[in-house]
Write an enzyme that holds these catalytic residues in place. Structure first.
Site, PDB file in Angstrom:
ATOM      1  N   TYR A  60      -3.697 -14.662 -14.454  1.00  0.00           N
ATOM      2  CA  TYR A  60      -2.249 -14.464 -14.638  1.00  0.00           C
ATOM      3  C   TYR A  60      -1.844 -15.162 -15.925  1.00  0.00           C
ATOM      4  O   TYR A  60      -2.235 -16.311 -16.155  1.00  0.00           O
ATOM      5  CB  TYR A  60      -1.515 -15.075 -13.441  1.00  0.00           C
ATOM      6  CG  TYR A  60      -0.126 -14.524 -13.203  1.00  0.00           C
ATOM      7  CD1 TYR A  60       0.060 -13.215 -12.781  1.00  0.00           C
ATOM      8  CD2 TYR A  60       0.986 -15.329 -13.380  1.00  0.00           C
ATOM      9  CE1 TYR A  60       1.324 -12.724 -12.535  1.00  0.00           C
ATOM     10  CE2 TYR A  60       2.268 -14.838 -13.136  1.00  0.00           C
ATOM     11  CZ  TYR A  60       2.425 -13.533 -12.709  1.00  0.00           C
ATOM     12  OH  TYR A  60       3.682 -13.045 -12.480  1.00  0.00           O
ATOM     13  N   ARG A 195       1.837   8.217   6.354  1.00  0.00           N
ATOM     14  CA  ARG A 195       1.180   7.405   7.383  1.00  0.00           C
ATOM     15  C   ARG A 195       1.472   8.022   8.743  1.00  0.00           C
ATOM     16  O   ARG A 195       2.407   8.816   8.873  1.00  0.00           O
ATOM     17  CB  ARG A 195       1.684   5.968   7.304  1.00  0.00           C
ATOM     18  CG  ARG A 195       3.174   5.844   7.570  1.00  0.00           C
ATOM     19  CD  ARG A 195       3.668   4.473   7.139  1.00  0.00           C
ATOM     20  NE  ARG A 195       3.751   4.386   5.689  1.00  0.00           N
ATOM     21  CZ  ARG A 195       3.674   3.249   4.989  1.00  0.00           C
ATOM     22  NH1 ARG A 195       3.499   2.109   5.605  1.00  0.00           N
ATOM     23  NH2 ARG A 195       3.784   3.247   3.680  1.00  0.00           N
ATOM     24  N   GLY A 266       4.689  -3.563 -11.413  1.00  0.00           N
ATOM     25  CA  GLY A 266       3.458  -3.775 -10.677  1.00  0.00           C
ATOM     26  C   GLY A 266       2.557  -2.574 -10.829  1.00  0.00           C
ATOM     27  O   GLY A 266       2.974  -1.536 -11.350  1.00  0.00           O
TER      28      GLY A 266
END
Lengths: 361, 361
Positions: A60, A195, A266
């Site tokens: 990081y 899902r 992300g």
């Protein structure tokens, strides 16, 4: 009792967290023996975030120093783990102006080292928050909730009735974004993975305030664009939020209108951000990144501002309870080894069982 | 002679250019018979650009109308091909203020319809340029040269000694960017495809002013980043220009510094713009698009400004001769069929033999 036995999760070299973390225990002065400018803190709760893990792995970009001065009594250079958490003030020196025993505080900056039972701090490094808000909200407001708030407000001036679209709609940030948008009258389209219990999840996110929830299959289908145009009544979607990458962000980007902004924070698919060339050229797409650490470092007043806004949301009850598991450590009753083991188990569970938060007594 | 026989390449439906283009011929008034506000033009040169082809295919977002009013004497609704070109004024009506026979002009806006032998226009739709500059420069300055100039100046405030990196270094825009940068004291790294005669091309681009020319193989190699850091002496590269996409833009983007801007203006590989997630989050990459049509439509004064700057560069001799093939049509000596055939052959050649420019006598 003249001292308090403090414990902290530290590491002396980078590696997989369960291989390299250990407990350093040391004595801190009792509340009545503090120096003028010292604030003695008990940690109430500290989440195990992906970025904490990446720091320990050494991958990081923002990391605390590995130093012999990180804590008292260290035998080798170490860094203290954890960036987010909420603390209770146990005592404050005579020169501390605005903090008293019983107050709650969060770190003003990242790299604080929050995976601890206790710590000694300075008033300037702490932000006071009301000690009446839910503990889980307090523990996670500095990263997830603040990130969602900043992404919704900092890049595009969304007005009541405007639309944004996000993938990872079921993530902590995604759930926060849904709720913050709802509170501001902004419409959301949240993409989630297909899902077996899809309806359950859709119902849950809808109950949080999601305007529409779609699957990655819907997102990947060109035909589905028509459905979205019906939903938005032709109004263009001006903000996209991406924490997945790959084909998910390609599909998401196609739903954006002219002059839209795509914010990437992300890359859960581990695939790159893949965007059609024509969107850049003919729809003037702007793709940017979001990293709360850097944004608030460059503009520290922004951090106080966003915390203030997020507190308003929490206190007004606009944010539902956080989905997470609480792992309790009774500091007085565990050994150093057991302290370490609790964190290791939390880290293992965080891979498959969702967000883990350590709480301390 | 009381009229002039004008010819124009038109199409009545979208499709592959060689299938759908045809010649419409019609009479225009002689220079001495013009109405007060009319300007009679002879086309000197008109390039065959990829965007012209995409317009005829119907896949380009900005297109001229298919209308019975596009030209006098049309029997069916048609659009006139071509967006770029340079014209000589043959005559000007009495109310035309600043144009006289012999002057050179270019269209003020896109969708003018430049694949013509002659046309009738209004002064407000034309930009006067010096009739002493090289014809090829005049014919291509509005799109390629202006695009290179705008991309180098509009997004990042590059100072003398700064660096930019581009792929498609051997394209018309790439060559212009190299030369404009050189003239401004800006360093360039240009990526080209590997080829048997690579050294020849590198020498050629270096002669134009390229600071460094690298291959796509170099661009794809992570190790090569070190070489680039040595070249830039650690100075960060703040602007990237992409007309390729796919792995080329991934490699290019990794060479950019913190807070850099990546401008996409083409996608020659037909692959999407693929960018590492970490560059967005940790290096604050901003990826945007460039479309000169839209940028100058939204800010028409920008078009005049950039043309002025580009003319200065051309007149000062800072831009080398353009690589292209000139295809001459002698309007008085060809039939409508031959006029069409010349354009069709030019379109076929443009696929494999580089830029084609039609010139008229």
């Amino acid at each position: 009792m003249s001292t308090i036995r403090a414990r902290a999760i530290v590491y002396s070299k980078y590696g997989e967290p369960i291989d390299v973390i250990k407990t350093h225990s040391y004595d801190l002065p009792a509340p009545e023996s503090l120096k003028d400018d010292q604030v003695l803190l008990q940690t109430l709760a500290a989440p195990l975030n992906p970025s904490d893990i990446n720091q320990i792995q050494g991958v990081y970009p923002s990391r605390p120093p590995i130093s012999i001065n990180s804590l008292p009594g260290l035998k080798e250079a170490s860094a203290v783990s954890g960036n987010e958490g909420v603390f209770k003030v146990l005592g404050a020196g005579s020169a501390v102006a605005n903090l008293k025993p019983g107050d709650w505080v969060i770190p003003h900056n990242v790299n604080y080292g929050t995976w601890t039972s206790h710590s000694l701090s300075a008033e300037k490094d702490l932000l006071k928050i009301p000690n009446t808000i839910p503990l889980k909200q307090a523990a996670t407001m500095a990263v997830n909730t603040s990130s969602a708030y900043l992404m919704l407000t900092h890049f595009v001036d969304l007005k009541k009735g405007d639309w944004f679209i996000q993938n990872g709609g079921n993530s902590q940030v995604g759930r926060c974004a849904i709720q913050i948008a709802k509170q501001k009258g902004i419409n959301s389209i949240s993409i989630v993975r297909n899902r077996p219990n899809l309806k359950e999840l859709v119902d849950e996110l809808t109950a949080l305030g999601a305007t529409h929830v779609i699957t990655e299959d819907d997102n990947g289908s060109r035909d589905f664009g028509k459905t979205i145009k019906e939903w938005t009544d032709g109004k263009s979607i001006s903000l996209g939020m991406n924490c997945v990458g790959g084909s998910s962000v390609s599909g998401l980007s196609r739903k954006l209108g002219k002059n839209a902004t795509l914010v990437t924070y992300g890359g859960m698919s581990m695939k790159p951000v893949t965007l059609p060339t024509s969107l850049f050229i003919f729809k003037n797409l702007k793709a940017v990144g979001f990293w709360i650490t850097e944004m608030t470092k460059e503009d520290p007043s922004l951090r106080s501002e966003v915390i203030e806004e997020v507190l308003k949301l929490i206190e007004s009850g606009s944010l539902a309870d956080i989905h997470c598991t609480l792992n309790k450590i009774v500091n007085d009753k565990v050994s150093d080894e057991q302290f370490t083991e609790s964190f290791k188990q939390g880290l293992i569970d965080s891979k498959t069982k969702g967000k883990q938060i350590m709480i301390f007594e």
